[in-house]
Motif scaffolding. Structure first.
Motif, short mmCIF file in Angstrom:
data_model
loop_
_atom_site.label_atom_id
_atom_site.label_comp_id
_atom_site.label_asym_id
_atom_site.label_seq_id
_atom_site.Cartn_x
_atom_site.Cartn_y
_atom_site.Cartn_z
N THR A 179 -17.57 7.82 13.87
CA THR A 179 -17.96 7.10 12.65
C THR A 179 -18.87 5.91 12.90
O THR A 179 -19.58 5.47 12.00
CB THR A 179 -16.69 6.59 11.92
OG1 THR A 179 -15.93 5.77 12.83
CG2 THR A 179 -15.83 7.75 11.46
N ARG A 180 -18.87 5.36 14.11
CA ARG A 180 -19.68 4.16 14.39
C ARG A 180 -21.16 4.36 14.11
O ARG A 180 -21.80 3.48 13.51
CB ARG A 180 -19.44 3.72 15.82
CG ARG A 180 -20.07 2.34 16.13
CD ARG A 180 -19.78 1.90 17.55
NE ARG A 180 -18.34 1.74 17.76
CZ ARG A 180 -17.61 2.54 18.56
NH1 ARG A 180 -18.18 3.56 19.18
NH2 ARG A 180 -16.33 2.34 18.70
N PRO A 181 -21.77 5.47 14.52
CA PRO A 181 -23.21 5.63 14.26
C PRO A 181 -23.55 5.58 12.76
O PRO A 181 -24.59 5.03 12.39
CB PRO A 181 -23.52 7.01 14.85
CG PRO A 181 -22.47 7.22 15.90
CD PRO A 181 -21.25 6.58 15.35
N LEU A 182 -22.66 6.14 11.92
CA LEU A 182 -22.94 6.11 10.49
C LEU A 182 -22.91 4.68 9.95
O LEU A 182 -23.80 4.27 9.20
CB LEU A 182 -21.93 6.97 9.73
CG LEU A 182 -22.06 6.95 8.19
CD1 LEU A 182 -23.42 7.49 7.78
CD2 LEU A 182 -20.95 7.76 7.54
N TYR A 183 -21.90 3.90 10.37
CA TYR A 183 -21.83 2.52 9.93
C TYR A 183 -23.06 1.73 10.38
O TYR A 183 -23.61 0.92 9.63
CB TYR A 183 -20.56 1.85 10.46
CG TYR A 183 -19.31 2.25 9.71
CD1 TYR A 183 -19.17 1.95 8.36
CD2 TYR A 183 -18.27 2.91 10.36
CE1 TYR A 183 -18.02 2.30 7.67
CE2 TYR A 183 -17.11 3.26 9.67
CZ TYR A 183 -17.00 2.96 8.33
OH TYR A 183 -15.86 3.31 7.64
N LEU A 184 -23.49 1.96 11.60
CA LEU A 184 -24.67 1.26 12.11
C LEU A 184 -25.92 1.64 11.31
O LEU A 184 -26.74 0.78 10.97
CB LEU A 184 -24.87 1.57 13.60
CG LEU A 184 -23.81 0.98 14.54
CD1 LEU A 184 -24.05 1.46 15.97
CD2 LEU A 184 -23.85 -0.54 14.49
#
Length: 673
Positions: A179-184
């Motif tokens: 999920t981190r790449p989407l938030y970034l």
């Protein structure tokens, strides 16, 4: 003070245009991204749980379903048990699984790597869920994730479950990595969007601020004199009231130029405007630093003195104004002498709100104009000079025809039982332009006109009709109505009320007529005749505001009076003033010695209720019971109040129908309960 308010548009209380654009563009994208990310995260967590359940199923197959089932049924040999132990150790050897336990249907652990667990019971509700035939896992949130897999032979109910415990941290980390790449990406996109919008709207915002400041200055200033206008003056007055130091006063001076219409009519509006301009210039010069002068419109000016010691300081300011206007004004080639009338009102003496102070100053100004005194400090007896109130009298015929005059009702309850036995009818005027008017705003001036008689008759009949409505709904209360002095001295009043009772069809004991001491002593002989006639008809008579007048005990003894009402000015202050408490106590004793009922007005606290009950007072009236309510709301209030005595002890809190939602009034403690 004025400059700070004129600059206020730089910090508008309402959202600016750039903020609105940001809200309608960025916020929806942010919400959409948030839910998208949460959806992905939820999906990843679900996948992780599926993988955990799959891994647990693989573990069961590695250990052998038959051996596990045999162990659960106590049918396993010693050699198979040793092989099962080796299988357990092998499963946890790579670190992906931290614990394995075999649990019977009743939750007893019969086999585990940790010998201390054997024989203990597990209370997890997931065991019962797994025994229904499918692997069940816990949720994320702890250090470990447990998966319960049912153990059963084909066609048979599960004999128990295998609990496989895995560390939750690696699973959580895997979900976070997904999920981190989407938030970034979302954060970067929103940042770029905000930057772009900020650059595009920077210049537009600057233009908006400049334009808003210009319009605000125009909106708060008088175009002719450049002085603050009525709107800005009201804001400054509100600010002065909020920041007034203790033991100081705020002075409001309202000034009107005398005979200014003659200047306009004789010299034209152009010259009239020049005079107004120069009056404004002189007023600005004579005021102290921090004071404000404003033009409210026409030839009307207002002055604000935000911090003065007393009324004398305001009077001195008015005298300085008169002196500044002594020098003639040149207009149209003529030297004109301008005179003025000034009304003075002080905070907090004459009002605690801006509107009240301005109205008081207006009344005082009109009194000064009538008395040709130049200036006057407000006093309540000037109300008869109020042009607005005098104008109300001419509207009373229409008000009665349009049913604008209404009655509100305030209950009276007996101290000894708490039961409501009557109510006082209080008039209100639903004015189409000025809203709901209280009686103090139109009754005093009406009493000095011929309109007081038709208004009183109208209200008496209205009260009788309401009493009949209540009686049809099993609410039998005596209604008290106030009689003005002029009506009390009308020898035809008993006949008029008799005809009214017959016309409405109401019994005489429906009404209680309240008269003041001052009304009686105005013409005692005439009042005696009228009151005797009313009493012979069966109406009860009460002396209102007892203690504030000068009636003698002889007249009180001779009058057909059944009730005296202690004025609220004594009741509301008796807890702080021993003299007032002594007056209340003596009045109760006097009334009882004369065989009269005693009603206490202004009962607003539990302490007042308790103290008056201890004194032996008969009836209470005041906000502690209820504020005045219209007929429908009073009926609802009365039903709720009655329920206190039929469904429980009379110490329950009563809801206040006019309080803010959610508020409760203090409990009503009835004497002897």
């Amino acid at each position: 003070m004025v400059d700070s308010l004129l600059m206020r548009p730089k910090w508008l209380s309402k959202p600016s245009f750039p903020v609105k654009v940001m809200v309608v563009t960025v916020v929806p994208m942010l919400v959409m991204a948030f839910f998208l990310a949460r959806s992905l995260e939820s999906s990843e967590r679900s996948n992780a749980l599926d993988r955990a359940r799959h891994d647990a199923a693989v573990t069961v197959r590695l250990l052998g379903v038959k051996k596990l089932d045999a162990a659960l049924r106590s049918e396993i040999s010693a050699s198979d048990r040793r092989r099962l132990d080796r299988g357990f150790r092998l499963v946890v050897s790579d670190g992906e699984i931290t614990s394995v336990a075999l649990i019977t249907r009743d939750g007893r652990i019969i086999h585990a790597l940790d010998p201390d667990l054997v024989g203990k019971r597990s209370n997890s509700p997931l065991i019962a869920a797994a025994l229904e035939g499918s692997p069940v896992s816990g949720e994320f949130g702890g250090e470990d994730l447990d998966v319960y897999t049912p153990i059963s032979r084909r066609g048979e109910l599960p004999a128990g479950v295998l609990r496989v415990r895995q560390p939750a941290a690696p699973i959580e980390a895997a979900v976070a990595d997904q999920t981190r790449p989407l938030y970034l990406a979302v954060g970067l996109g929103l940042g770029l969007l905000c930057l772009g919008l900020g650059l595009v709207m920077r210049e537009a915002r600057q233009r908006m601020v400049e334009e808003t400041s210009r319009k605000a200055h125009q909106a708060l200033s008088d175009s002719l004199t450049g002085l603050p206008n009525r709107t800005l003056f009201n804001q400054l007055l509100e600010q002065a009231l909020a920041t007034c130091p203790r033991n100081k006063r705020v002075g409001v001076l309202l000034m009107d130029l005398d005979r200014f219409k003659e200047i306009n009519d004789s010299l034209g509006h152009f010259n009239g405007d020049r005079v107004i301009e120069r009056v404004g210039d002189r007023l600005k010069i004579m005021l102290r630093e921090g004071d404000t002068v404003a033009r409210l419109g026409g030839d009307e000016f207002a002055m604000l003195l935000p911090s003065i010691s007393d009324a004398q300081a305001a009077v001195q300011a008015a005298e300085r104004v008169h002196k500044s206007l002594e020098e003639p004004f040149i207009a149209g080639g003529l030297a004109l002498r301008v005179e003025s009338s000034i009304g003075i009102a002080l905070y907090p003496d004459h009002g605690d709100k801006a509107g009240k102070l301005l109205r008081a100053a207006d009344v005082a100004m009109y009194a000064a104009k009538k008395g040709r005194s130049g200036h006057a400090v407000y006093s309540p007896d000037q109300q008869r000079y109020s042009p607005a109130r005098l104008g109300l009298v001419s509207q009373l015929d229409r008000a009665m025809a349009q049913n604008e005059l209404v009655l509100h009702y305030q209950p009276k309850a007996r101290f000894s039982t708490g039961a409501v036995e009557g109510a006082e009818a209080l008039v209100r005027w639903k004015h189409p332009d000025r809203g709901l008017l209280l009686p103090a705003e139109f009754i005093p001036v009406t009493e000095h006109t011929s309109m007081i008689r038709p208004v009183t008759v109208y209200l008496l009949e209205l009260a009788l009709q309401q009493a009949l409505v209540w009686r049809r709904n099993d609410i039998n209360l005596r209604l008290a109505v106030n009689l003005p002095t002029q009506i009390l001295l009308d020898l035809e009043l008993p006949k008029e009320i008799g005809r009214m009772l017959s016309r409405v069809g109401a019994p005489a004991d429906t009404l209680e007529l309240e008269v003041t001491e001052s009304a009686i002593i105005y013409d005692p002989r005439r009042a005696q005749i009228v009151l005797d006639g009313l009493s012979e008809m069966g109406l009860r008579i009460a002396i209102d505001d007892f203690g504030t007048g000068y009636s003698s005990l002889v007249s009180l003894k001779n009058l057909p009076v059944s009730t005296i009402k202690i004025d609220k000015s004594f009741v509301m202050t008796m807890s702080q003033d021993n003299d007032d408490e002594a007056i209340v106590k003596s009045t109760v004793q006097l009334g009882h010695n004369l065989g009269l009922e005693v009603v206490a007005e202004g009962v607003e606290t539990p302490a007042a209720w308790t103290r008056l009950a201890e004194m032996g007072c008969d009836l209470a009236q005041g906000f502690y019971l209820s504020r005045p309510l219209d007929g429908v709301r009073f009926m609802s209030w009365f039903r709720a109040y009655e329920d206190m005595f039929t469904t429980g002890p009379p110490t329950l809190p009563m809801p206040d129908p006019v309080a803010h939602p959610g508020q409760r009034r203090p409990p009503l403690h009835v004497a002897g309960s």
